[in-house]
Design a protein around this motif. Structure first.
Motif, PDB file in Angstrom:
ATOM      1  N   ARG A  92     -74.851 -36.086  50.504  1.00 32.55           N
ATOM      2  CA  ARG A  92     -73.770 -35.129  50.272  1.00 32.55           C
ATOM      3  C   ARG A  92     -72.677 -35.321  51.315  1.00 32.55           C
ATOM      4  N   MET A  93     -71.440 -35.130  50.881  1.00 31.70           N
ATOM      5  CA  MET A  93     -70.300 -35.319  51.766  1.00 31.70           C
ATOM      6  C   MET A  93     -69.709 -33.977  52.173  1.00 31.70           C
ATOM      7  N   SER A  94     -69.232 -33.919  53.390  1.00 27.45           N
ATOM      8  CA  SER A  94     -68.545 -32.730  53.876  1.00 27.45           C
ATOM      9  C   SER A  94     -67.070 -32.828  53.517  1.00 27.45           C
ATOM     10  N   TRP A  95     -66.425 -31.671  53.368  1.00 29.06           N
ATOM     11  CA  TRP A  95     -64.989 -31.671  53.109  1.00 29.06           C
ATOM     12  C   TRP A  95     -64.202 -31.954  54.377  1.00 29.06           C
ATOM     13  N   GLU A  96     -64.915 -32.099  55.486  1.00 28.69           N
ATOM     14  CA  GLU A  96     -64.266 -32.449  56.747  1.00 28.69           C
ATOM     15  C   GLU A  96     -64.807 -33.780  57.243  1.00 28.69           C
ATOM     16  N   TYR A  97     -63.957 -34.511  57.936  1.00 29.08           N
ATOM     17  CA  TYR A  97     -64.359 -35.790  58.515  1.00 29.08           C
ATOM     18  C   TYR A  97     -63.807 -35.842  59.929  1.00 29.08           C
TER      19      TYR A  97
END
Length: 207
Positions: free
Chosen positions: A32-37
């Motif tokens: 799963r990916m975060s909306w922040e990087y």
């Protein structure tokens, strides 16, 4: 029920503007990916592979993308986190800081393309709700089969009908398999060993 028309021209305008200031990120399949990087809100330019938009509350797959797509526009404007992204297989994804993206939208007068793309996303969510919230089990399965046959062949041969529908609805395994058995027996659909959808001959309104 007709799937909304993808606004390819508007999406291409956004891609052309954002790609020069983007950076490729490493992604791990099934992660799963975060909306922040690196602590900053992001827009994600999905270039190739397979990625799914998953509802946070229950883990249902809302949509999957196989063609170039942009994610995070709504979250950039209204930072709610109702959905997350999940990479399904090896994919190429570019990240753009939201702050930079908003400046580019202002400078290049791209807000019409942004709103057109957001309208498409909203229409797709309504379309999906109509698919899932139908009262009859068969109607829900029929709609998903119609959607599934429109996917690239590679995607269809990597995900069984059962898995595709279970990931997107709360229907039980047995209810899905019972309907698929009837459709296959009556030659309404063609299935490859393993439960993969090969072709739809015709889908009756009722069974």
């Amino acid at each position: 029920m007709t799937i909304p028309t993808r606004p390819d021209d508007s999406m291409q305008c956004l891609f052309s503007a954002l790609e020069p200031v983007s950076s490729e990120i490493k992604v791990i399949p099934r992660k799963r990916m975060s909306w922040e990087y690196k602590g900053k809100p992001q827009l994600y330019l999905f270039m190739e592979g397979e990625i799914s938009l998953v509802r946070v509350t229950d883990g249902l797959v809302v949509a999957s993308a196989y063609d170039p797509h942009i994610f995070g526009l709504g979250e950039a404007i209204q930072p709610k986190r109702y959905h997350i992204l999940r990479v399904e297989k090896k994919s190429r994804i570019l990240a753009v800081d939201v702050e930079n993206a908003l400046k580019i939208f202002d400078e290049q007068n791209l807000w019409r393309d942004v709103s057109t793309t957001l309208a498409y996303f909203n229409a797709y969510l309504v379309y999906r709700d109509e698919m899932v919230l139908q009262q009859r089990t068969y109607s829900v399965i029929r709609s998903h089969l119609q959607e599934m046959i429109g996917l690239p062949l590679e995607a269809r041969l990597n995900t069984s009908i059962l898995d595709y529908i279970r990931l997107r609805t709360h229907l039980s395994r047995s209810s899905i398999l019972n309907v698929i058995f009837v459709l296959k027996t009556e030659k309404h659909i063609e299935i490859k060993r393993g439960g993969f959808l090969v072709a739809i001959n015709n889908l009756p309104e009722k069974i």
